[in-house]
Design a protein around this motif. Structure first.
Motif, PDB file in Angstrom:
ATOM      1  N   THR A  91      34.281  42.840  52.835  1.00 38.75           N
ATOM      2  CA  THR A  91      33.846  43.158  51.474  1.00 38.75           C
ATOM      3  C   THR A  91      33.534  44.640  51.275  1.00 38.75           C
ATOM      4  O   THR A  91      33.554  45.127  50.147  1.00 38.75           O
ATOM      5  N   PHE A 130      32.740  34.923  47.603  1.00 42.26           N
ATOM      6  CA  PHE A 130      32.650  36.080  46.711  1.00 42.26           C
ATOM      7  C   PHE A 130      33.928  36.158  45.873  1.00 42.26           C
ATOM      8  O   PHE A 130      34.956  35.563  46.215  1.00 42.26           O
ATOM      9  N   GLN A 132      36.614  38.769  44.805  1.00 42.43           N
ATOM     10  CA  GLN A 132      37.050  40.114  45.186  1.00 42.43           C
ATOM     11  C   GLN A 132      37.194  41.027  43.973  1.00 42.43           C
ATOM     12  O   GLN A 132      36.856  42.209  44.034  1.00 42.43           O
ATOM     13  N   LEU A 135      33.703  42.229  43.046  1.00 38.58           N
ATOM     14  CA  LEU A 135      33.194  43.263  43.945  1.00 38.58           C
ATOM     15  C   LEU A 135      33.800  44.621  43.605  1.00 38.58           C
ATOM     16  O   LEU A 135      33.093  45.638  43.570  1.00 38.58           O
TER      17      LEU A 135
END
Length: 232
Positions: A91, A130, A132, A135
């Motif tokens: 990440t 998560f 992507q 992020l």
């Protein structure tokens, strides 16, 4: 201090100087085909000998967005970077990938007010842990100063779109997004930037852009890390 970034190439993992652009070694950086001349609508790369501003595929295309920007061609190097983030759990790469997007926006002179990332379904979000695109959007917000909001929700899983025709993709995505009511006032009359990782036919960002405009967004743009070439 425990897990410093920028000491190894994010693509091939060889040691690099801390100030290398996008935390890439010289070889991997040079292997990426950044798009300098793209279609004014879909952002896919145009051949240098092509003199029109819009690619033939987009002459009759109807998109929900006003313009898409694509940063690089979907080569083996870009595939490796995107999949290392999505499926390798790396990440920390989101910051460098967001820097690629920020430089593309600056290169094109594009400005917006609000960033919206393409959402995952709840089941895929649970499996991956998560989003992507989220992020990357958060890091892009930090760089640009534009607000990132989780305005969009994906209502159901869709089948993987690779291999589907343009019409099948549009049908599969119909009704899949909605805008959370708490964010509707924030997007009304605003210039919105949609963030996603890969642009194939543009069906996903087009459908989300259409929903954003239905809820009052003034203009909607999209930016994606990688895309393929159109075949004319």
């Amino acid at each position: 201090m425990v897990y410093p970034t920028g000491i190894k190439c994010i693509a091939c993992r060889v040691p690099i100087p801390a100030d290398n652009t996008y935390s890439l070694c010289r070889e991997c950086f040079n292997a990426i085909k950044f798009i300098k001349k793209g279609c004014e609508l879909c952002g896919k790369p145009l051949p240098e000998i092509y003199h029109e501003q819009r690619c033939p595929v987009c002459e009759d295309a109807e998109y929900g967005f006003d313009m898409a920007l694509c940063c690089a061609e979907y080569t083996d190097e870009m595939h490796r970077l995107i999949y290392a983030l999505k499926y390798g759990g790396r990440t920390y790469m989101a910051a460098d990938l967001a820097s690629i997007m920020a430089d593309k926006l600056e290169y094109e002179g594009a400005t917006c007010e609000i960033i919206v990332s393409v959402p995952l379904s709840k089941s895929r979000l649970r499996r991956r842990g998560f989003n992507q695109a989220g992020l990357i959007a958060e890091e892009l917000s930090r760089i640009t100063g534009w607000q990132h909001i989780d305005a969009a929700e994906r209502l159901r899983d869709t089948q993987f779109l690779s291999g589907l025709s343009r019409h099948e993709r549009r049908s599969e995505l119909s009704g899949v997004f909605r805008i959370n009511s708490e964010y509707k006032e924030q997007i009304e009359g605003k210039k919105i930037l949609i963030v996603d990782d890969i642009f194939t036919t543009g069906a996903t960002v087009s459908e989300l852009a259409r929903i954003l405009k239905q809820e009052g967004a003034a203009r909607v743009y999209a930016i994606c890390l990688a895309t393929g070439r159109n075949i004319y």
